[in-house]
Design a protein around this motif. Structure first.
Motif, PDB file in Angstrom:
ATOM      1  N   ALA A   1      -7.153  18.153   0.498  1.00  0.00           N
ATOM      2  CA  ALA A   1      -5.874  17.596   0.051  1.00  0.00           C
ATOM      3  C   ALA A   1      -5.152  18.520  -0.919  1.00  0.00           C
ATOM      4  CB  ALA A   1      -6.098  16.230  -0.589  1.00  0.00           C
TER       5      ALA A   1
ATOM      6  N   ASN B   1       5.050   6.868  -1.559  1.00  0.00           N
ATOM      7  CA  ASN B   1       4.052   7.130  -2.608  1.00  0.00           C
ATOM      8  C   ASN B   1       4.265   8.510  -3.230  1.00  0.00           C
ATOM      9  OD1 ASN B   1       3.074   4.651  -1.922  1.00  0.00           O
ATOM     10  ND2 ASN B   1       1.199   5.380  -0.962  1.00  0.00           N
TER      11      ASN B   1
ATOM     12  N   ASP C   1       0.826  -1.208   0.000  1.00  0.00           N
ATOM     13  CA  ASP C   1       0.000   0.000   0.000  1.00  0.00           C
ATOM     14  C   ASP C   1       0.860   1.256   0.000  1.00  0.00           C
ATOM     15  OD1 ASP C   1      -2.330  -1.504   0.112  1.00  0.00           O
ATOM     16  OD2 ASP C   1      -2.417  -1.466   2.305  1.00  0.00           O
ATOM     17  N   TYR C   2       2.077   1.129   0.525  1.00  0.00           N
ATOM     18  CA  TYR C   2       2.969   2.283   0.622  1.00  0.00           C
ATOM     19  C   TYR C   2       4.321   1.928   0.012  1.00  0.00           C
ATOM     20  CZ  TYR C   2      -0.649   3.898   3.723  1.00  0.00           C
ATOM     21  OH  TYR C   2      -1.879   4.261   4.229  1.00  0.00           O
TER      22      TYR C   2
ATOM     23  N   GLU D   1      -4.432   4.781  -4.811  1.00  0.00           N
ATOM     24  CA  GLU D   1      -5.040   6.114  -4.904  1.00  0.00           C
ATOM     25  C   GLU D   1      -4.076   7.106  -5.544  1.00  0.00           C
ATOM     26  OE1 GLU D   1      -7.946   5.941  -0.953  1.00  0.00           O
ATOM     27  OE2 GLU D   1      -5.811   6.435  -0.732  1.00  0.00           O
ATOM     28  N   THR D   2      -2.796   6.976  -5.212  1.00  0.00           N
ATOM     29  CA  THR D   2      -1.787   7.835  -5.827  1.00  0.00           C
ATOM     30  C   THR D   2      -1.730   7.603  -7.324  1.00  0.00           C
ATOM     31  OG1 THR D   2      -0.463   7.795  -3.807  1.00  0.00           O
ATOM     32  CG2 THR D   2       0.657   8.458  -5.817  1.00  0.00           C
TER      33      THR D   2
ATOM     34  N   ASP E   1      -7.693  14.683  -6.933  1.00  0.00           N
ATOM     35  CA  ASP E   1      -7.650  14.164  -5.568  1.00  0.00           C
ATOM     36  C   ASP E   1      -8.897  14.691  -4.866  1.00  0.00           C
ATOM     37  OD1 ASP E   1      -7.149  13.470  -2.953  1.00  0.00           O
ATOM     38  OD2 ASP E   1      -5.040  14.060  -2.995  1.00  0.00           O
TER      39      ASP E   1
ATOM     40  N   ARG F   1      -1.397  14.963   2.754  1.00  0.00           N
ATOM     41  CA  ARG F   1      -1.327  13.751   3.574  1.00  0.00           C
ATOM     42  C   ARG F   1      -1.344  12.519   2.664  1.00  0.00           C
ATOM     43  NH1 ARG F   1      -6.193  16.097   3.693  1.00  0.00           N
ATOM     44  NH2 ARG F   1      -8.099  14.876   3.427  1.00  0.00           N
TER      45      ARG F   1
ATOM     46  N   ARG G   1     -10.100  14.013  -1.904  1.00  0.00           N
ATOM     47  CA  ARG G   1     -10.095  14.104  -0.450  1.00  0.00           C
ATOM     48  C   ARG G   1     -10.215  15.565  -0.025  1.00  0.00           C
ATOM     49  NH1 ARG G   1      -4.636  11.702   1.180  1.00  0.00           N
ATOM     50  NH2 ARG G   1      -4.045  12.909  -0.667  1.00  0.00           N
TER      51      ARG G   1
ATOM     52  N   CYS H   1      -1.922   9.027   0.801  1.00  0.00           N
ATOM     53  CA  CYS H   1      -2.984   8.097   0.412  1.00  0.00           C
ATOM     54  C   CYS H   1      -2.296   6.815  -0.056  1.00  0.00           C
ATOM     55  CB  CYS H   1      -3.884   8.680  -0.676  1.00  0.00           C
ATOM     56  SG  CYS H   1      -3.030   9.258  -2.158  1.00  0.00           S
ATOM     57  N   THR H   2      -3.063   5.798  -0.349  1.00  0.00           N
ATOM     58  CA  THR H   2      -2.465   4.519  -0.728  1.00  0.00           C
ATOM     59  C   THR H   2      -1.848   4.599  -2.115  1.00  0.00           C
ATOM     60  OG1 THR H   2      -4.469   3.644  -1.766  1.00  0.00           O
ATOM     61  CG2 THR H   2      -4.219   3.308   0.615  1.00  0.00           C
TER      62      THR H   2
END
Length: 246
Positions: free
Chosen positions: A205, A152, A92-93, A190-191, A200, A184, A202, A186-187
């Protein structure tokens, strides 16, 4: 006499499930419409498929080839050229440690070696929980904040082995992590969707997205004749020892 086996030929890549295919086709149509030549949409479409699976799979390559009218060989040639495209499942990262010259001598090599031992993985390895993939990066383009770690593609500046280990521990534990500069985290999936050119969504963001920091801008200020007013740039690790640099 040595026996040679060429193995069985690889079967064609499977397609996405019908609902996933329909959704990706709608997104791909939006991306392709941005370019006068559809072939130019290949890079963002590879990010799009990566946002679906976390890496560019054979299915993703087939999808890009079909929607752009290319061969899978042409798509594969591009996907394997750029290191930003993962060729196997990853975490995820994506934690990238710069090991280029300046970061290396400032501690990047030590950070990378300690993270490998701390996480129990080698370069491009993923932790068993699927949270973190570790890789060395040749340059994060942030030499003025060396040594730098990216997660990420977000910056974590002026790292030490201890702070880097705290960082990956927080990521694995699901604790909130804020980059030095930028929005901040994100996974990775998502990136990848953001890199494909989609907003994005969020809340806040975009406003959090950072720019160049003081250490990056000081040269520009000097070039503009503002050297008398730029002040001092103090390395965070130097504050405790009282060492300062300009």
């Amino acid at each position: 006499m040595t026996e040679i086996s060429l193995g069985m030929p690889q079967l064609p890549a499977p397609d996405y499930p019908a609902d996933v295919r329909a959704r990706l086709e709608a997104d791909a149509k939006e991306v392709i419409a941005r370019y006068p030549d559809s072939r130019s949409a290949l890079l963002p479409l590879l990010h799009l498929t990566q946002s679906e699976e976390g890496y560019v799979s054979r299915t993703g390559i087939r999808f890009c080839a079909e929607v752009l009218g290319l061969t899978t060989a042409e798509v594969t040639a591009v996907a394997t050229f750029y290191t930003m495209y993962r060729r196997r499942p990853s975490g995820d990262y994506q934690v990238g440690v710069c090991t280029n010259t300046l970061c290396a001598v400032m501690g990047g090599d030590a950070i990378f070696e300690e993270l490998k031992e701390h996480l129990g993985v080698e370069n491009n390895g993923t932790t068993p929980d699927g949270k973190v993939t570790l890789e060395h990066i040749e340059c994060n383009a942030a030499c003025d904040y060396a040594p730098v770690v990216m997660v990420n593609w977000e910056f974590f500046d002026n790292q030490t082995p201890a702070s880097a280990k705290d960082l990956v521990d927080d990521l694995r534990a699901g604790r909130p992590v804020a980059p030095t500069r930028g929005a901040r985290l994100c996974t990775y999936k998502e990136t990848a969707r953001i890199l494909a050119g989609f907003p994005d969504e969020r809340e806040g963001a975009v406003e959090e997205s950072g720019g160049a920091g003081p250490a990056s801008l000081i040269g520009l200020r000097i070039a503009r004749g503002e050297s008398a007013h730029h002040g001092k740039v103090v390395h965070p690790r130097a504050e405790a020892s009282g060492e300062e640099g300009e």
